[in-house]
Motif scaffolding. Structure first.
Motif, short mmCIF file in Angstrom:
data_model
loop_
_atom_site.label_atom_id
_atom_site.label_comp_id
_atom_site.label_asym_id
_atom_site.label_seq_id
_atom_site.Cartn_x
_atom_site.Cartn_y
_atom_site.Cartn_z
N ILE A 96 99.50 -14.83 67.61
CA ILE A 96 99.40 -14.61 69.05
C ILE A 96 99.29 -15.96 69.73
O ILE A 96 98.39 -16.75 69.43
N ILE A 97 100.20 -16.22 70.63
CA ILE A 97 100.17 -17.44 71.44
C ILE A 97 99.55 -17.07 72.77
O ILE A 97 100.02 -16.17 73.45
N SER A 98 98.47 -17.80 73.13
CA SER A 98 97.75 -17.40 74.34
C SER A 98 97.36 -18.60 75.19
O SER A 98 97.21 -19.71 74.71
N LYS A 99 97.22 -18.31 76.47
CA LYS A 99 96.70 -19.28 77.43
C LYS A 99 96.05 -18.48 78.56
O LYS A 99 96.75 -17.79 79.30
N ASP A 100 94.73 -18.54 78.62
CA ASP A 100 93.97 -17.84 79.66
C ASP A 100 94.29 -16.34 79.70
O ASP A 100 94.69 -15.80 80.72
N GLU A 101 94.07 -15.68 78.57
CA GLU A 101 94.39 -14.25 78.44
C GLU A 101 93.15 -13.41 78.18
O GLU A 101 93.23 -12.35 77.54
N GLU A 102 91.98 -13.83 78.69
CA GLU A 102 90.75 -13.11 78.38
C GLU A 102 90.78 -11.65 78.82
O GLU A 102 90.09 -10.82 78.23
N ASP A 103 91.59 -11.32 79.80
CA ASP A 103 91.65 -9.93 80.28
C ASP A 103 92.40 -9.00 79.33
O ASP A 103 92.19 -7.79 79.36
N VAL A 104 93.26 -9.56 78.47
CA VAL A 104 94.10 -8.71 77.62
C VAL A 104 93.99 -8.99 76.13
O VAL A 104 94.50 -8.21 75.32
N ILE A 105 93.34 -10.06 75.73
CA ILE A 105 93.31 -10.44 74.32
C ILE A 105 92.62 -9.40 73.45
O ILE A 105 93.05 -9.13 72.33
N GLU A 106 91.57 -8.79 73.95
CA GLU A 106 90.86 -7.78 73.16
C GLU A 106 91.77 -6.60 72.82
O GLU A 106 91.87 -6.18 71.66
N ASP B 284 95.33 -22.36 74.13
CA ASP B 284 95.06 -23.50 75.01
C ASP B 284 94.51 -22.93 76.33
O ASP B 284 95.14 -23.02 77.37
N SER B 285 93.34 -22.31 76.23
CA SER B 285 92.76 -21.62 77.38
C SER B 285 91.55 -22.34 77.94
O SER B 285 90.85 -23.05 77.22
N PHE B 286 91.30 -22.08 79.21
CA PHE B 286 90.09 -22.56 79.88
C PHE B 286 89.09 -21.43 80.08
O PHE B 286 87.98 -21.66 80.52
N ASP B 287 89.51 -20.21 79.75
CA ASP B 287 88.63 -19.05 79.92
C ASP B 287 88.01 -18.68 78.56
O ASP B 287 87.90 -19.51 77.68
N GLN B 288 87.64 -17.44 78.38
CA GLN B 288 86.93 -16.99 77.17
C GLN B 288 87.86 -16.38 76.10
O GLN B 288 87.38 -15.72 75.18
N THR B 289 89.15 -16.65 76.20
CA THR B 289 90.11 -16.08 75.25
C THR B 289 89.72 -16.37 73.80
O THR B 289 89.66 -15.46 72.97
N ALA B 290 89.47 -17.62 73.48
CA ALA B 290 89.18 -18.01 72.09
C ALA B 290 87.91 -17.34 71.58
O ALA B 290 87.87 -16.84 70.44
N GLN B 291 86.87 -17.30 72.40
CA GLN B 291 85.61 -16.71 71.98
C GLN B 291 85.75 -15.20 71.72
O GLN B 291 85.19 -14.68 70.76
N ILE B 292 86.51 -14.53 72.56
CA ILE B 292 86.74 -13.10 72.38
C ILE B 292 87.53 -12.86 71.09
O ILE B 292 87.19 -11.98 70.29
#
Length: 70
Positions: A6-16, A34-42
Motif C-alpha cells: 500500500i502506497i500512502s500519503k495522508d490517508e488516515e481516514d481510509v487506511i484502516e 510519507d504522511s504528516f497525519d496518523q496513517t503510519a500509526q494506524i
C-alpha cells in the motif's frame, strides 16, 4: 505467499478500512508512507509493516515496496 503493498500519503481516514479489507487474504501487509497525519500509526496498530520513505514519485514508492516484500 501473498504480499499486499500500500502506497500512502495522508490517508488516515481510509487506511484502516483498506488494511482490514485485505488482512485475511494477505500473508503480509506493507505500507510505504510519507504522511504528516496518523496513517503510519494506524497501519502499525493493525499489524502492517510500515516503511517511511519521502515521496518522490509513484514508481519510486512502488520499487521500495517491492524490495521489502517477501
Amino acid at each position: 505467499m501473498i504480499s499486499v503493498l500500500i502506497i500512502s500519503k495522508d490517508e488516515e481516514d481510509v487506511i484502516e478500512g483498506c488494511i482490514k479489507s485485505v488482512k485475511e487474504l494477505a500473508d503480509e501487509i506493507i505500507v510505504i508512507d510519507d504522511s504528516f497525519d496518523q496513517t503510519a500509526q494506524i497501519a502499525e496498530k493493525l499489524g502492517a509493516k510500515v516503511i517511511k520513505n519521502k515521496f518522490k514519485d509513484f514508481s519510486d514508492q512502488r520499487n521500495i515496496a517491492l524490495k521489502h516484500a517477501k
